[in-house]
Design a protein around this motif. Sequence first.
Motif, PDB file in Angstrom:
ATOM      1  N   ASN A   1       0.968  -1.451  -0.210  1.00  0.00           N
ATOM      2  CA  ASN A   1       0.329   0.104  -0.124  1.00  0.00           C
ATOM      3  C   ASN A   1       0.808   1.648   0.085  1.00  0.00           C
ATOM      4  O   ASN A   1       2.307   1.127   0.407  1.00  0.00           O
ATOM      5  N   GLY A   2       0.288   2.183  -0.231  1.00  0.00           N
ATOM      6  CA  GLY A   2       0.972   3.854  -0.269  1.00  0.00           C
ATOM      7  C   GLY A   2       1.319   4.000   1.439  1.00  0.00           C
ATOM      8  O   GLY A   2       1.092   5.332   1.319  1.00  0.00           O
ATOM      9  N   VAL A   3       0.592   4.370   2.049  1.00  0.00           N
ATOM     10  CA  VAL A   3       1.014   4.254   3.938  1.00  0.00           C
ATOM     11  C   VAL A   3       1.910   4.078   3.893  1.00  0.00           C
ATOM     12  O   VAL A   3       2.269   4.364   5.520  1.00  0.00           O
ATOM     13  N   ASP A   4       2.448   2.916   4.165  1.00  0.00           N
ATOM     14  CA  ASP A   4       3.916   2.151   5.344  1.00  0.00           C
ATOM     15  C   ASP A   4       4.551   2.162   4.839  1.00  0.00           C
ATOM     16  O   ASP A   4       5.436   1.227   5.146  1.00  0.00           O
TER      17      ASP A   4
ATOM     18  N   ALA B   1       1.079   7.029  -2.254  1.00  0.00           N
ATOM     19  CA  ALA B   1      -0.404   6.922  -1.391  1.00  0.00           C
ATOM     20  C   ALA B   1      -1.700   7.018  -2.445  1.00  0.00           C
ATOM     21  O   ALA B   1      -1.725   7.298  -3.766  1.00  0.00           O
ATOM     22  N   GLY B   2      -2.261   5.852  -2.186  1.00  0.00           N
ATOM     23  CA  GLY B   2      -3.892   6.065  -3.616  1.00  0.00           C
ATOM     24  C   GLY B   2      -3.113   5.560  -4.746  1.00  0.00           C
ATOM     25  O   GLY B   2      -3.833   4.977  -5.183  1.00  0.00           O
TER      26      GLY B   2
ATOM     27  N   SER C   1      -2.546  -1.564   8.172  1.00  0.00           N
ATOM     28  CA  SER C   1      -1.290  -0.954   9.191  1.00  0.00           C
ATOM     29  C   SER C   1      -0.592  -0.867  10.012  1.00  0.00           C
ATOM     30  O   SER C   1      -2.044  -0.937  10.811  1.00  0.00           O
TER      31      SER C   1
ATOM     32  N   ASN D   1      -2.525   4.942  10.632  1.00  0.00           N
ATOM     33  CA  ASN D   1      -2.692   4.828   9.465  1.00  0.00           C
ATOM     34  C   ASN D   1      -4.069   3.935   8.820  1.00  0.00           C
ATOM     35  O   ASN D   1      -4.702   3.454   7.512  1.00  0.00           O
TER      36      ASN D   1
ATOM     37  N   ASP E   1      -5.205   3.211   3.339  1.00  0.00           N
ATOM     38  CA  ASP E   1      -4.187   3.992   1.763  1.00  0.00           C
ATOM     39  C   ASP E   1      -5.463   4.263   0.757  1.00  0.00           C
ATOM     40  O   ASP E   1      -5.743   3.443  -0.501  1.00  0.00           O
ATOM     41  N   GLU E   2      -6.752   4.798   1.612  1.00  0.00           N
ATOM     42  CA  GLU E   2      -8.399   4.440   0.412  1.00  0.00           C
ATOM     43  C   GLU E   2      -8.934   3.552   0.286  1.00  0.00           C
ATOM     44  O   GLU E   2      -9.907   3.244  -1.133  1.00  0.00           O
TER      45      GLU E   2
END
Length: 291
Positions: free
Chosen positions: A135-138, A182-183, A235, A240, A278-279
């Motif tokens: 994912n794009g947040v970790d 992210a996203g 996450s 997150n 992440d959405e």
Amino acid sequence: MRRLIEKINIKYSLALIAIVGVSLLQACEEEDATIGSPMVTSFTPTAGGPVGTFVTVSGKYFSTTKPTTVKFNGVEAETLEVSPTSIQAIVPAGATSGQISVEVEGYTGTSTSAFAVTSGTPAPVILSFSPTTGNGVDDVSVTIKGVNFSTTAAQNIVKFNGVLAAAPTSASARSLTVKVPAGVTTGKITVEVQGAPSIATSPADFTAVSPTVASFTPKSSIVGSTVVITGTNFSPTAANNVVKFNGVNATVSQATATSLTVIVPAGATTGKVSVTVDEKTGTSTDNFTVN
């Protein structure tokens, strides 16, 4: 009678020798065809390219176990991967336009058409990447392997299914390390190198993972109580994870990739529990009952 038996035995022996001889001859012919006569049937790109271009040579009877040499009009090239029907090679410095040849233990096969060596910058190519999910947040880093990347990180524009990533944290001609943006959504990774004639696209998709909610304990409780949610792709960073009880945001106090500890929020009502990372959102199949 004895002579008759002897004659019959001789005939059977001769027949057996003939059968064995034919079998050995066929085996030798098959071996010669397999390791002795490589054939070049095609290559891509068919239009040619400059020195450094990644070329796939297709054919038959290439060897993965015996010395195999690829030459561009007589100039030996670097080979990256060899299979019985395909060879990945790089157009070598000093190469000129001409036939591509493949040599296996002294036997040579040559292309019928010429590869045109041109001037300019070779195109980048993505061969593989790892890991293939995230994912794009970790703060997930992906290493992209290939050829003809820029050694100047900022000159490599990397996108995950169209979502722009930050400049690579490390860069070489054969490898880039980038953070998943992210996203991100599931799809191809692309690399655009400034000054190169085309954009490289990964052969496989990068998979953007989504959280799933498998269960929660307890199944019912009051506002302010603690609930443990189990699932996947959470996450490990508590902030997150966006957790909601029937649409009302809850506070996450502890987090791992498979477990979240949360507080039932004020205003919560009976309904589904959802987790967004992440959405991307996973929702429980069961209702949580607010007492």
